[in-house]
Design a protein around this motif. Structure first.
Motif, PDB file in Angstrom:
ATOM      1  N   LEU A 216       0.650  -1.336   0.305  1.00  0.00           N
ATOM      2  CA  LEU A 216      -0.303  -0.200  -0.014  1.00  0.00           C
ATOM      3  C   LEU A 216       0.597   1.162   0.248  1.00  0.00           C
ATOM      4  O   LEU A 216       0.287   2.191  -0.533  1.00  0.00           O
ATOM      5  CB  LEU A 216      -1.184  -0.329   1.257  1.00  0.00           C
ATOM      6  CG  LEU A 216      -1.650  -1.017   1.292  1.00  0.00           C
ATOM      7  CD1 LEU A 216      -2.323  -1.268   2.426  1.00  0.00           C
ATOM      8  CD2 LEU A 216      -2.955  -1.360   0.069  1.00  0.00           C
ATOM      9  N   LYS A 217       2.002   0.864   0.482  1.00  0.00           N
ATOM     10  CA  LYS A 217       3.091   2.694   0.488  1.00  0.00           C
ATOM     11  C   LYS A 217       3.316   2.778  -1.086  1.00  0.00           C
ATOM     12  O   LYS A 217       3.430   3.440  -0.727  1.00  0.00           O
ATOM     13  CB  LYS A 217       3.947   1.912   1.475  1.00  0.00           C
ATOM     14  CG  LYS A 217       4.957   2.887   2.151  1.00  0.00           C
ATOM     15  CD  LYS A 217       6.378   3.106   3.512  1.00  0.00           C
ATOM     16  CE  LYS A 217       6.632   5.217   3.633  1.00  0.00           C
ATOM     17  NZ  LYS A 217       7.925   4.077   4.212  1.00  0.00           N
ATOM     18  N   VAL A 218       4.251   1.764  -0.910  1.00  0.00           N
ATOM     19  CA  VAL A 218       4.727   2.244  -2.620  1.00  0.00           C
ATOM     20  C   VAL A 218       3.714   2.462  -4.075  1.00  0.00           C
ATOM     21  O   VAL A 218       4.389   2.927  -4.222  1.00  0.00           O
ATOM     22  CB  VAL A 218       5.836   1.020  -2.725  1.00  0.00           C
ATOM     23  CG1 VAL A 218       6.971   1.068  -1.922  1.00  0.00           C
ATOM     24  CG2 VAL A 218       4.895  -0.488  -3.611  1.00  0.00           C
ATOM     25  N   LEU A 219       2.510   1.680  -3.181  1.00  0.00           N
ATOM     26  CA  LEU A 219       1.420   2.158  -4.984  1.00  0.00           C
ATOM     27  C   LEU A 219       1.107   3.792  -4.625  1.00  0.00           C
ATOM     28  O   LEU A 219       1.062   4.400  -5.384  1.00  0.00           O
ATOM     29  CB  LEU A 219       0.233   1.003  -4.262  1.00  0.00           C
ATOM     30  CG  LEU A 219       0.756   0.040  -4.855  1.00  0.00           C
ATOM     31  CD1 LEU A 219      -0.160  -0.876  -4.906  1.00  0.00           C
ATOM     32  CD2 LEU A 219       0.536  -0.203  -6.668  1.00  0.00           C
ATOM     33  N   THR A 220       0.608   3.650  -2.892  1.00  0.00           N
ATOM     34  CA  THR A 220       0.303   5.266  -3.165  1.00  0.00           C
ATOM     35  C   THR A 220       1.686   6.384  -2.631  1.00  0.00           C
ATOM     36  O   THR A 220       1.031   7.432  -3.895  1.00  0.00           O
ATOM     37  CB  THR A 220       0.048   5.503  -1.178  1.00  0.00           C
ATOM     38  OG1 THR A 220      -1.006   4.463  -0.680  1.00  0.00           O
ATOM     39  CG2 THR A 220       0.416   7.090  -0.242  1.00  0.00           C
ATOM     40  N   THR A 221       2.631   6.063  -2.721  1.00  0.00           N
ATOM     41  CA  THR A 221       4.084   7.446  -2.947  1.00  0.00           C
ATOM     42  C   THR A 221       3.756   7.483  -4.892  1.00  0.00           C
ATOM     43  O   THR A 221       4.238   8.255  -5.107  1.00  0.00           O
ATOM     44  CB  THR A 221       5.714   6.183  -2.420  1.00  0.00           C
ATOM     45  OG1 THR A 221       4.986   6.488  -1.051  1.00  0.00           O
ATOM     46  CG2 THR A 221       5.721   7.026  -2.868  1.00  0.00           C
ATOM     47  N   SER A 222       3.965   5.720  -5.536  1.00  0.00           N
ATOM     48  CA  SER A 222       3.792   6.283  -7.095  1.00  0.00           C
ATOM     49  C   SER A 222       2.936   7.128  -7.198  1.00  0.00           C
ATOM     50  O   SER A 222       3.085   8.227  -7.999  1.00  0.00           O
ATOM     51  CB  SER A 222       4.148   4.964  -7.471  1.00  0.00           C
ATOM     52  OG  SER A 222       4.301   5.039  -9.036  1.00  0.00           O
ATOM     53  N   ILE A 223       1.550   7.017  -6.970  1.00  0.00           N
ATOM     54  CA  ILE A 223       0.046   7.649  -7.407  1.00  0.00           C
ATOM     55  C   ILE A 223       0.501   8.651  -7.183  1.00  0.00           C
ATOM     56  O   ILE A 223       0.363  10.243  -8.407  1.00  0.00           O
ATOM     57  CB  ILE A 223      -1.080   7.398  -7.165  1.00  0.00           C
ATOM     58  CG1 ILE A 223      -1.371   5.787  -7.231  1.00  0.00           C
ATOM     59  CG2 ILE A 223      -1.873   7.953  -7.043  1.00  0.00           C
ATOM     60  CD1 ILE A 223      -1.917   4.735  -6.893  1.00  0.00           C
ATOM     61  N   GLU A 224       1.396   9.265  -6.281  1.00  0.00           N
ATOM     62  CA  GLU A 224       2.058  10.809  -5.354  1.00  0.00           C
ATOM     63  C   GLU A 224       2.543  11.610  -6.391  1.00  0.00           C
ATOM     64  O   GLU A 224       2.515  12.361  -6.291  1.00  0.00           O
ATOM     65  CB  GLU A 224       1.446  10.537  -4.565  1.00  0.00           C
ATOM     66  CG  GLU A 224       0.330  10.501  -3.348  1.00  0.00           C
ATOM     67  CD  GLU A 224       1.236  10.663  -1.624  1.00  0.00           C
ATOM     68  OE1 GLU A 224       2.531  10.505  -1.360  1.00  0.00           O
ATOM     69  OE2 GLU A 224       0.225  10.511  -1.042  1.00  0.00           O
ATOM     70  N   SER A 225       3.488  10.800  -7.109  1.00  0.00           N
ATOM     71  CA  SER A 225       4.746  10.781  -8.264  1.00  0.00           C
ATOM     72  C   SER A 225       3.811  10.716  -9.568  1.00  0.00           C
ATOM     73  O   SER A 225       5.381  10.727 -10.068  1.00  0.00           O
ATOM     74  CB  SER A 225       6.016  10.243  -7.284  1.00  0.00           C
ATOM     75  OG  SER A 225       6.304  10.213  -6.459  1.00  0.00           O
TER      76      SER A 225
END
Length: 282
Positions: A216-225
């Motif tokens: 969940l963390k990496v997906l959230t971070t990448s969406i934000e990027s």
């Protein structure tokens, strides 16, 4: 191949600019880009006159919701970008790219253009009163979305408990979790301290919780990027995603780990690359 963050970035962009625009026609420059209906003319006539009202994502699939002039349902415009597909929001006067496959002309002098160098991507028209998964049959094979309640630690435990396959291979299985791909599986495994070759049934409860949280963390971070661009991916304005510059391990073979400075290693698993830190991942 664009993964969940890239497809979600495209969805959000389309959901901002296309609602209320009427599809006034189009041009198919590569017939096999249209997966359904079988006849290109039927595809174009099916969507022409409809208004795009919203966009949805399921795994790596996009579904543009269509509304007919009388307010009734117009079905869906389905898209899968596959390896090199792009959906670009343009002025119709923009010169046509070498790899443009489909042009869709919209009201207010706008164009939605599908560009695809490798030509693996596909578009569908799903008629009204037809379930999308009866036409876009790949939808039937998808597991839960990562951000849905169904994708829980308990769900992961139950699905992985009797599987001996490497955890990296399991995470790439779209029937386990929809939308996760090579980039973010590597990144999640790094954050959870698991090596790609770890047998799925050998992951204990605490490490399973870390893995769930890391996904969940990496997906959230990448969406934000805005997603990751290593080659072809662009958002609807043709802009690169920015996550690649901060990736922990993916595509960093031989470079120092951002945590311990040990060189990142790369191995092949079922024909796919896997990147990991031999020090941080056990």
């Amino acid at each position: 191949m664009p993964e969940l963050p890239e497809v979600e970035t495209v969805r959000r962009g389309l959901a901002r600019v296309t609602p209320g625009h009427r599809l006034e026609g189009g041009q198919v420059l590569l017939d096999r880009a249209i997966a359904h209906p079988a006849q290109v003319a039927t595809f174009l006539s099916g969507i022409t006159g409809s208004t795009l009202s919203d966009w949805h994502r399921r795994g790596k699939y996009l579904l543009g919701q269509l509304t007919r002039p009388d307010g009734g349902a117009g079905g869906y415009l389905g898209v899968h970008l596959r390896m090199t597909g792009q959906l670009l929001w343009l002025d119709p006067e923009t010169p046509v790219q070498a790899h443009c496959r489909v042009r869709l002309w919209l009201s207010d002098n706008r164009e939605l253009r599908y560009v695809d160098q490798r030509t693996f991507g596909r578009l569908w028209w799903v008629p009204p009163d037809t379930a999308p998964d009866t036409i876009m049959t790949g939808l039937r094979l998808l597991g839960p979305e990562p951000f849905d309640d169904q994708f829980s630690v308990a769900y992961l435990r139950q699905r992985l408990a009797r599987s001996r396959r490497p955890i990296k291979n399991a995470l790439l299985d779209q029937a386990l979790v929809a939308g996760l791909g090579n980039i973010y599986a590597d990144e999640a495994l790094f954050l959870s301290g698991l090596r790609p070759l770890t047998p799925s049934d050998r992951i204990g409860p605490q490490r399973l919780e870390r893995l769930h949280s890391a996904i969940l963390k990496v997906l959230t971070t990448s969406i934000e990027s805005g997603g990751t661009t290593f080659s072809d991916y662009r958002d609807i304005y043709g802009i690169n995603g920015n996550y690649g510059g901060v990736a922990w391990v993916y595509d960093r073979d031989g470079q120092p780990c951002r945590v311990c400075e040990t060189p990142i290693r790369r191995l092949k698993l079922a024909g796919r690359s896997a990147h990991y830190c031999p020090q941080c991942q056990r």
